[in-house]
Design a protein around this motif. Structure first.
Motif, PDB file in Angstrom:
ATOM      1  N   ASP A   2       0.860  -1.178   0.000  1.00  0.00           N
ATOM      2  CA  ASP A   2       0.000   0.000   0.000  1.00  0.00           C
ATOM      3  C   ASP A   2       0.901   1.234   0.000  1.00  0.00           C
ATOM      4  OD1 ASP A   2      -1.988   1.850   0.197  1.00  0.00           O
ATOM      5  OD2 ASP A   2      -3.104   0.779   1.756  1.00  0.00           O
ATOM      6  N   ASN A   3       1.493   1.508  -1.165  1.00  0.00           N
ATOM      7  CA  ASN A   3       2.466   2.596  -1.287  1.00  0.00           C
ATOM      8  C   ASN A   3       1.849   3.956  -0.981  1.00  0.00           C
ATOM      9  OD1 ASN A   3       4.943   1.192  -2.455  1.00  0.00           O
ATOM     10  ND2 ASN A   3       3.352   0.516  -3.869  1.00  0.00           N
ATOM     11  N   PHE A   4       0.648   4.174  -1.480  1.00  0.00           N
ATOM     12  CA  PHE A   4      -0.021   5.468  -1.293  1.00  0.00           C
ATOM     13  C   PHE A   4      -0.248   5.755   0.192  1.00  0.00           C
ATOM     14  CE2 PHE A   4      -3.874   8.012  -0.818  1.00  0.00           C
ATOM     15  CZ  PHE A   4      -3.622   9.093  -1.658  1.00  0.00           C
ATOM     16  N   ALA A   5      -0.860   4.795   0.896  1.00  0.00           N
ATOM     17  CA  ALA A   5      -1.170   5.017   2.311  1.00  0.00           C
ATOM     18  C   ALA A   5       0.091   5.149   3.154  1.00  0.00           C
ATOM     19  CB  ALA A   5      -2.037   3.871   2.836  1.00  0.00           C
ATOM     20  N   GLY A   6       1.121   4.363   2.821  1.00  0.00           N
ATOM     21  CA  GLY A   6       2.362   4.444   3.588  1.00  0.00           C
ATOM     22  C   GLY A   6       3.015   5.803   3.476  1.00  0.00           C
ATOM     23  N   ALA A   7       3.113   6.313   2.240  1.00  0.00           N
ATOM     24  CA  ALA A   7       3.728   7.623   2.035  1.00  0.00           C
ATOM     25  C   ALA A   7       2.870   8.736   2.632  1.00  0.00           C
ATOM     26  CB  ALA A   7       3.937   7.858   0.548  1.00  0.00           C
ATOM     27  N   ARG A   8       1.562   8.601   2.530  1.00  0.00           N
ATOM     28  CA  ARG A   8       0.644   9.589   3.109  1.00  0.00           C
ATOM     29  C   ARG A   8       0.853   9.692   4.612  1.00  0.00           C
ATOM     30  NH1 ARG A   8      -5.924   8.868   2.488  1.00  0.00           N
ATOM     31  NH2 ARG A   8      -6.580  10.917   3.304  1.00  0.00           N
ATOM     32  N   ALA A   9       1.002   8.549   5.278  1.00  0.00           N
ATOM     33  CA  ALA A   9       1.224   8.550   6.727  1.00  0.00           C
ATOM     34  C   ALA A   9       2.595   9.120   7.076  1.00  0.00           C
ATOM     35  CB  ALA A   9       1.080   7.130   7.275  1.00  0.00           C
ATOM     36  N   GLY A  51       2.600  12.812   6.489  1.00  0.00           N
ATOM     37  CA  GLY A  51       1.713  13.392   7.491  1.00  0.00           C
ATOM     38  C   GLY A  51       2.386  13.525   8.847  1.00  0.00           C
ATOM     39  N   LEU A  52       3.220  12.568   9.192  1.00  0.00           N
ATOM     40  CA  LEU A  52       3.956  12.636  10.452  1.00  0.00           C
ATOM     41  C   LEU A  52       4.831  13.887  10.505  1.00  0.00           C
ATOM     42  CD1 LEU A  52       4.942  11.214  13.113  1.00  0.00           C
ATOM     43  CD2 LEU A  52       6.727  10.182  11.706  1.00  0.00           C
ATOM     44  N   ARG A  79      -4.480  18.303   5.006  1.00  0.00           N
ATOM     45  CA  ARG A  79      -4.332  19.372   5.997  1.00  0.00           C
ATOM     46  C   ARG A  79      -4.590  20.742   5.402  1.00  0.00           C
ATOM     47  NH1 ARG A  79      -1.785  14.990   6.722  1.00  0.00           N
ATOM     48  NH2 ARG A  79      -1.337  14.135   8.794  1.00  0.00           N
ATOM     49  N   GLY A  80      -5.081  20.764   4.156  1.00  0.00           N
ATOM     50  CA  GLY A  80      -5.378  22.034   3.499  1.00  0.00           C
ATOM     51  C   GLY A  80      -4.152  22.870   3.231  1.00  0.00           C
ATOM     52  N   MET A  81      -3.014  22.222   3.014  1.00  0.00           N
ATOM     53  CA  MET A  81      -1.752  22.930   2.810  1.00  0.00           C
ATOM     54  C   MET A  81      -1.312  22.801   1.356  1.00  0.00           C
ATOM     55  SD  MET A  81       0.104  21.494   6.273  1.00  0.00           S
ATOM     56  CE  MET A  81       1.631  22.367   5.966  1.00  0.00           C
ATOM     57  N   PRO A  82      -0.699  23.836   0.784  1.00  0.00           N
ATOM     58  CA  PRO A  82      -0.221  23.758  -0.607  1.00  0.00           C
ATOM     59  C   PRO A  82       1.025  22.873  -0.705  1.00  0.00           C
ATOM     60  CG  PRO A  82       0.445  25.838   0.382  1.00  0.00           C
ATOM     61  CD  PRO A  82      -0.455  25.165   1.398  1.00  0.00           C
ATOM     62  N   PHE A  83       1.134  22.178  -1.811  1.00  0.00           N
ATOM     63  CA  PHE A  83       2.291  21.309  -2.026  1.00  0.00           C
ATOM     64  C   PHE A  83       3.214  21.963  -3.048  1.00  0.00           C
ATOM     65  CE2 PHE A  83       4.370  17.798  -4.376  1.00  0.00           C
ATOM     66  CZ  PHE A  83       5.093  17.246  -3.321  1.00  0.00           C
ATOM     67  N   ASP A  84       4.466  22.108  -2.701  1.00  0.00           N
ATOM     68  CA  ASP A  84       5.458  22.765  -3.562  1.00  0.00           C
ATOM     69  C   ASP A  84       6.214  21.703  -4.370  1.00  0.00           C
ATOM     70  OD1 ASP A  84       7.379  24.263  -4.768  1.00  0.00           O
ATOM     71  OD2 ASP A  84       8.241  25.104  -2.927  1.00  0.00           O
ATOM     72  N   GLU A  85       5.882  21.591  -5.650  1.00  0.00           N
ATOM     73  CA  GLU A  85       6.514  20.583  -6.511  1.00  0.00           C
ATOM     74  C   GLU A  85       8.015  20.811  -6.665  1.00  0.00           C
ATOM     75  OE1 GLU A  85       5.238  17.902  -7.791  1.00  0.00           O
ATOM     76  OE2 GLU A  85       3.080  18.202  -7.499  1.00  0.00           O
ATOM     77  N   SER A  86       8.463  22.034  -6.419  1.00  0.00           N
ATOM     78  CA  SER A  86       9.902  22.313  -6.564  1.00  0.00           C
ATOM     79  C   SER A  86      10.729  21.623  -5.494  1.00  0.00           C
ATOM     80  CB  SER A  86      10.156  23.833  -6.516  1.00  0.00           C
ATOM     81  OG  SER A  86       9.930  24.338  -5.200  1.00  0.00           O
ATOM     82  N   GLN A  87      10.082  21.119  -4.456  1.00  0.00           N
ATOM     83  CA  GLN A  87      10.807  20.420  -3.388  1.00  0.00           C
ATOM     84  C   GLN A  87      11.072  18.949  -3.743  1.00  0.00           C
ATOM     85  OE1 GLN A  87      11.966  21.991  -0.446  1.00  0.00           O
ATOM     86  NE2 GLN A  87      11.407  23.687  -1.808  1.00  0.00           N
ATOM     87  N   VAL A  88      10.550  18.503  -4.897  1.00  0.00           N
ATOM     88  CA  VAL A  88      10.711  17.105  -5.296  1.00  0.00           C
ATOM     89  C   VAL A  88      11.955  16.956  -6.169  1.00  0.00           C
ATOM     90  CG1 VAL A  88       9.659  15.109  -6.420  1.00  0.00           C
ATOM     91  CG2 VAL A  88       8.217  16.808  -5.249  1.00  0.00           C
ATOM     92  N   VAL A  89      12.844  16.061  -5.780  1.00  0.00           N
ATOM     93  CA  VAL A  89      14.034  15.742  -6.574  1.00  0.00           C
ATOM     94  C   VAL A  89      13.817  14.358  -7.179  1.00  0.00           C
ATOM     95  CG1 VAL A  89      16.529  15.426  -6.562  1.00  0.00           C
ATOM     96  CG2 VAL A  89      15.471  17.092  -5.009  1.00  0.00           C
ATOM     97  N   HIS A  90      13.792  14.296  -8.513  1.00  0.00           N
ATOM     98  CA  HIS A  90      13.460  13.046  -9.205  1.00  0.00           C
ATOM     99  C   HIS A  90      14.714  12.256  -9.589  1.00  0.00           C
ATOM    100  CE1 HIS A  90       9.203  14.164  -9.771  1.00  0.00           C
ATOM    101  NE2 HIS A  90       9.651  15.400  -9.943  1.00  0.00           N
TER     102      HIS A  90
END
Length: 354
Positions: free
Chosen positions: A170-177, A180-181, A216-227
């Motif tokens: 369950d990759n989605f739920a694991g990363a979400r948790a 979220g932490l 949490r109603g927070m914006p996600f900054d895609e620039s923080q992602v390193v691929h």
């Protein structure tokens, strides 16, 4: 007991046994295949000659002639050097042994052409079924082998373009948790190191991080992602650059244990103590001299459940394709909250971690 000198360096054949026993090749074949009508004295001569020469029947050839089961399954995997895949292989081998089967392991890397070639090779060897950790891309080309009677179960990722059994995390739920932490601890600028999004698992994990922000109603900054962070070395180099920024992230999320280990190396080298969450546990994570959180799961169960599903198919059970989703959990690791010592110190303990 020694074989004749001219047999040394190769396995003796039925022809060699026939010459030693002074009988025809057909007689040897009948004895080897358990035909009861062979004269007892002649059969005894053949058996003695076979024993003297160290002859062993060619099981594979017999299977090809009869079309019977080979009592083998194949496992197509990416990298046995990685503890994740090695544990899967051990689990599959245990289940195969419990069912009286042997396991053949093959390697494909992250290349669809190599994967197809490896699958076809295993099918030519008449394996009774296949477990596959699939590459990215379309797997519709494997349908032909399934139609010809080779059941397949996919591990870690669902196949694309193919309706087949799978056991996944369950990759989605694991990363979400995990993300979220960090957000709940007050970190809004989270640096995210992720492998190629050609891997569906990486896309699912990044989507889980995005969802944690949305929750949490927070914006996600895609620039923080390193691929495309595929190795610990690349992760460490990327982290060096990130930590040198004027306003670096206050926490980090790593999409797998390879990037996690690299990030830890960089944080240690820079004497930094930013919180880190890593998808996948890794060897000796509990002994890290700083706290971290891993998104853990039972990867032995991933292999074992996949193998058990495959043996249901091999036994002839007929059911719609199943997907088993394994849960994940957040696990605290590390031994201290102290800031690491100077990297030049003789006490630096991370040297050699793989």
């Amino acid at each position: 007991m020694n074989a004749d000198s001219h047999h040394q360096g190769r396995r003796p054949t039925m022809t060699d046994v026939a010459q030693r026993a002074g009988v025809s090749l057909k007689t040897v074949s009948r004895v080897v295949n358990g035909v009861q009508s062979v004269d007892a004295q002649m059969a005894s001569r053949v058996q003695e000659a076979a024993e003297e020469l160290g002859y062993r029947p060619n099981f594979a050839a017999a299977v090809l002639r009869s079309g019977s089961s080979t009592a083998t399954i194949g496992l197509l995997i990416k990298d046995l050097r990685n503890e994740f895949y090695a544990t899967i292989a051990a689990a599959v081998a245990d289940v195969a042994r419990a069912n009286g089967f042997q396991l053949i392991t093959s390697y494909s890397g992250e290349n669809a052409d190599d994967e197809l070639e490896a699958v076809q090779d295993l099918c030519r060897r008449r394996v009774d079924g296949l477990l596959i950790v699939p590459t990215s891309g379309d797997h519709a080309g494997l349908q032909k082998e399934m139609d010809l009677g080779t059941p397949m179960v996919f591990l870690d990722r669902r196949p694309e373009g193919l309706d087949a059994d799978a056991v996944v995390l369950d990759n989605f739920a694991g990363a979400r948790a995990g993300a979220g932490l960090l957000l709940d601890e007050g970190h809004t600028r989270i640096g995210i190191l992720i492998d190629t999004l050609k891997m569906p698992t990486m896309g699912q994990r990044l989507d889980g991080v995005r969802q944690a922000y949305a929750d949490r109603g927070m914006p996600f900054d895609e620039s923080q992602v390193v691929h495309n962070v595929a190795t610990p070395e690349k992760a460490a180099r990327r982290m060096d650059a990130i930590l040198a920024e004027e306003q670096p992230p206050t926490a980090f999320f790593c999409g797998n244990n390879r990037s996690g280990v690299g990030a830890l190396r960089a944080l240690w080298a820079h004497r930094r103590a930013e919180p880190l969450v890593c998808f996948d546990d890794f060897h000796l994570s509990d002994l890290m001299p700083r706290p971290l959180t891993v998104i853990s799961y039972d990867n032995y169960a991933l292999g074992a459940l996949g193998a058990e599903l495959l043996f249901r198919r091999i036994r002839g059970e007929d059911f719609d394709p199943e997907t088993v989703v394994l849960p994940t959990q957040l696990s605290r690791r590390g031994t201290s909250t102290d800031c690491p010592p100077d990297p030049g110190s003789a006490s630096q303990p991370t040297e050699g971690i793989q």
